[in-house]
Scaffold this motif. Structure first.
Motif, short mmCIF file in Angstrom:
data_model
loop_
_atom_site.label_atom_id
_atom_site.label_comp_id
_atom_site.label_asym_id
_atom_site.label_seq_id
_atom_site.Cartn_x
_atom_site.Cartn_y
_atom_site.Cartn_z
N HIS A 23 -51.17 1.82 -66.70
CA HIS A 23 -52.47 2.44 -66.48
C HIS A 23 -52.35 3.96 -66.54
O HIS A 23 -51.26 4.53 -66.39
CB HIS A 23 -53.05 2.04 -65.12
CG HIS A 23 -53.87 0.79 -65.17
ND1 HIS A 23 -53.35 -0.43 -65.54
CD2 HIS A 23 -55.20 0.56 -64.91
CE1 HIS A 23 -54.30 -1.35 -65.49
NE2 HIS A 23 -55.43 -0.77 -65.11
N ILE A 36 -57.57 3.71 -65.56
CA ILE A 36 -57.91 2.89 -66.73
C ILE A 36 -56.65 2.37 -67.40
O ILE A 36 -55.58 2.99 -67.30
CB ILE A 36 -58.72 3.73 -67.75
CG1 ILE A 36 -58.02 5.08 -67.96
CG2 ILE A 36 -60.15 3.93 -67.29
CD1 ILE A 36 -58.70 6.03 -68.91
N PRO A 37 -56.74 1.24 -68.13
CA PRO A 37 -55.60 0.79 -68.93
C PRO A 37 -55.18 1.88 -69.91
O PRO A 37 -56.02 2.62 -70.43
CB PRO A 37 -56.15 -0.45 -69.65
CG PRO A 37 -57.25 -0.94 -68.77
CD PRO A 37 -57.87 0.29 -68.17
N GLN A 38 -53.91 1.96 -70.18
CA GLN A 38 -53.39 3.10 -70.96
C GLN A 38 -53.93 3.14 -72.38
O GLN A 38 -53.95 4.21 -73.00
CB GLN A 38 -51.87 3.05 -71.00
CG GLN A 38 -51.28 1.88 -71.79
CD GLN A 38 -49.77 1.96 -71.89
OE1 GLN A 38 -49.13 2.65 -71.08
NE2 GLN A 38 -49.19 1.28 -72.85
N ASP A 39 -54.38 2.01 -72.90
CA ASP A 39 -54.88 2.02 -74.28
C ASP A 39 -56.38 2.31 -74.37
O ASP A 39 -56.98 2.27 -75.45
CB ASP A 39 -54.58 0.69 -74.99
CG ASP A 39 -55.12 -0.53 -74.23
OD1 ASP A 39 -55.75 -0.32 -73.17
OD2 ASP A 39 -54.89 -1.65 -74.69
N THR A 40 -57.01 2.64 -73.24
CA THR A 40 -58.43 3.00 -73.26
C THR A 40 -58.61 4.33 -73.97
O THR A 40 -57.89 5.30 -73.71
CB THR A 40 -58.97 3.10 -71.82
OG1 THR A 40 -58.77 1.85 -71.16
CG2 THR A 40 -60.45 3.44 -71.81
N GLN A 41 -59.59 4.40 -74.83
CA GLN A 41 -59.85 5.62 -75.57
C GLN A 41 -60.67 6.60 -74.72
O GLN A 41 -61.72 6.24 -74.19
CB GLN A 41 -60.61 5.30 -76.87
CG GLN A 41 -59.81 4.47 -77.85
CD GLN A 41 -58.56 5.18 -78.32
OE1 GLN A 41 -58.60 6.36 -78.69
NE2 GLN A 41 -57.44 4.48 -78.29
N LEU A 42 -60.15 7.81 -74.58
CA LEU A 42 -60.85 8.86 -73.83
C LEU A 42 -60.86 10.14 -74.63
O LEU A 42 -59.95 10.38 -75.44
CB LEU A 42 -60.14 9.11 -72.48
CG LEU A 42 -60.26 8.07 -71.38
CD1 LEU A 42 -59.36 8.45 -70.22
CD2 LEU A 42 -61.70 7.94 -70.89
#
Length: 391
Positions: A23, A36-42
Motif C-alpha cells: 500500500h 491506497i493499493p500501490q498500483d492505484t493511479q494518482l
C-alpha cells in the motif's frame, strides 16, 4: 508544505486491521490524505516520492516516560548548570526524533523548562518530538528527588503546588509517591500522605488534567490507585488487588525496565554507587513480575523508557519494547504500547497513534517486519513528523 507519497510498503496501521500489504500513503498538508493499493493511479506530480518497497510503515513511536532535559551520564543527585540543561535538552530532542519518537511525554525537570521546549517545538524553533509535559513534579520530604522538587507535606502545600503547575501550563501532574531506585534511602517506602495525593488529584481533575504517580513497590501503587490517579509509573510490586482496581478504573501502567536493565545487567558507568546496582536488580525482578500480572489481568500497558535517567540513553528507547516482549507481551502488544495505546493515555488518539486517513502524518519506516523482529524499531530508516520528512 510539499506533499509526500510513501509508495508501495506494507503498513502496520495499529488499528486492529492486521497488515496492509503493498500500500501507499499520501500525505497532504501534514495529514494522511489517502491509504491506497500501490498500483492505484494518482496525480503525484507535485509530491515527494519515498520508495518503501519491501519496507514497513508504522505510526511514529510515542514514549510516555522520558526526561528530555536530562543527561544520562549524570547521577540524578548531581548539581545542574542551567545553560547545560538547555544544551542537553536541544540535543536530546533531536536525538529522540531521529530515532522515530514523534511524540514524547516528559516526566519532570527541575527548572520548568519543559514547557519552554514544548512550545519551541510546536512553533518550529527547534526540532524534536511533540511534547506533553509536567514541569516540576510534586514530591514529599524524603521522597524521590525531593530536594529538587515541590514537597507537598501538607494538604495546603499540595493544593498550592498543583495549582501553580497548572497555571504555568503543565499538561498533567506527576507525583512522586515513594522513594526511588537512584536516590538514597528505601525505594518502596510511601512518602506522601494520601490526603495530599487526593487533594492533588481533585484539583487536577477539576482542570481536566491527568495525574501520574511514580510508584516503586506495592504499597505506593495501592495508595495511588485508591486516591484515583490516572497512571502508575514504574509499578514494581503491583499486587492483584491493585491490579483489579486499575482495570476497573482504566488506570494505565507505564513500566520502565530500561534503567534497571542498564544498571544491573550491562552497566557502562563503573562509578555507579553500589546501592543503585542492588536496587536496580531488585526493581528489575519486581517489575517483570508486575508486568506479567498486569498482562494477565488485561491492564493497559504503555511504553516508557525513563530515558535520561542514570545510564539510560535517549537514543536506545525502542529497546524497551524488546524488554516488554521478554516480560510477556506479544510483538503487536509491544507496538501498540508505543503507538495507539500511548496516544490514548495522552488523550491524542483522535490525532495520532495509528495510520488512518485524517490523522497527523507522524510515521516511521523500517526495513523489516517488527512483528518478526522488534529490534528493527531501533533502526528506523525514515521519520516523518507532521508531514515533514525528518530523515
Amino acid at each position: 508544505m510539499k506533499n509526500i507519497l510513501i509508495h508501495g510498503g506494507d503498513i502496520i496501521p495499529c488499528t486492529g486491521d492486521g497488515i496492509l500489504k503493498n500500500h501507499s500513503v499520501l500525505i497532504e498538508e501534514g495529514r494522511i490524505a489517502a491509504i491506497i493499493p500501490q498500483d492505484t493511479q494518482l496525480d503525484t506530480e507535485e509530491a515527494e516520492i519515498i520508495d518503501a518497497a519491501g519496507k514497513f510503515i508504522l505510526p511514529g513511536l510515542i514514549n510516555c516516560h522520558e526526561h528530555v532535559l536530562s543527561n544520562p551520564d549524570n547521577l540524578s543527585s548531581a548539581p545542574e548548570v542551567y545553560e547545560h540543561v538547555i544544551m542537553y535538552g536541544t540535543k536530546n530532542l533531536e536525538t529522540l526524533l531521529n530515532h522515530g519518537f514523534t511524540t514524547v511525554r516528559s516526566m519532570a525537570d527541575f527548572h520548568n523548562l519543559e514547557m519552554v521546549f514544548r512550545d519551541a517545538v510546536e512553533e518550529g524553533i527547534i526540532n524534536g518530538p511533540s511534547l506533553v509535559v509536567t514541569g516540576i513534579a510534586l514530591s514529599a520530604t524524603g521522597g524521590h528527588l525531593s530536594e529538587k522538587l515541590h514537597c507537598c507535606d501538607t494538604v495546603a502545600l499540595a493544593e498550592q503546588y498543583t495549582q501553580e503547575q497548572l497555571a504555568k501550563g503543565a499538561d498533567f501532574i506527576k507525583v512522586m509517591v515513594t522513594g526511588g531506585v537512584t536516590t538514597a534511602g528505601t525505594a518502596d517506602e510511601v512518602k506522601i500522605d494520601e490526603e495530599c495525593l487526593r487533594a492533588i488529584v481533585k484539583i487536577a481533575h477539576a482542570s481536566g488534567k491527568k495525574v501520574s504517580t511514580h510508584c516503586i513497590g506495592g504499597k505506593g501503587v495501592q495508595m495511588a490507585v485508591r486516591a484515583g490517579v490516572d497512571c502508575i509509573e514504574h509499578g514494581s510490586g503491583l499486587a492483584a488487588e491493585s491490579a483489579a482496581l486499575m482495570k476497573q478504573n482504566n488506570i494505565f501502567l507505564v513500566p520502565t525496565l530500561m534503567p534497571a536493565y542498564m544498571n544491573a545487567v550491562c552497566p557502562k558507568n563503573k562509578g555507579l554507587p553500589e546501592f543503585i546496582k542492588t536496587k536496580s536488580e531488585e526493581y528489575l525482578a519486581a517489575s517483570r513480575e508486575a508486568i506479567a500480572l498486569a498482562h494477565r489481568e488485561g491492564l493497559r500497558i504503555v511504553m516508557g523508557t525513563d530515558g535520561g535517567a542514570v545510564n539510560t540513553p535517549h537514543e536506545t528507547g525502542a529497546f524497551e519494547l524488546k524488554l516488554l516482549h521478554d516480560a510477556g507481551l506479544t510483538p503487536m502488544e509491544c507496538i501498540l504500547a508505543a503507538t495507539r495505546d500511548a496516544a490514548d493515555l495522552l488523550e491524542l488518539l483522535e490525532d495520532r497513534g495509528t495510520v488512518e486517513v485524517g490523522k497527523r502524518a507522524d510515521l516511521i519506516i523500517v526495513d523489516e517486519n517488527p512483528l518478526d523482529n522488534l529490534e528493527v524499531l531501533q533502526h528506523v530508516t525514515h521519520v516523518i513528523q507532521m508531514g515533514m520528512l525528518v530523515r
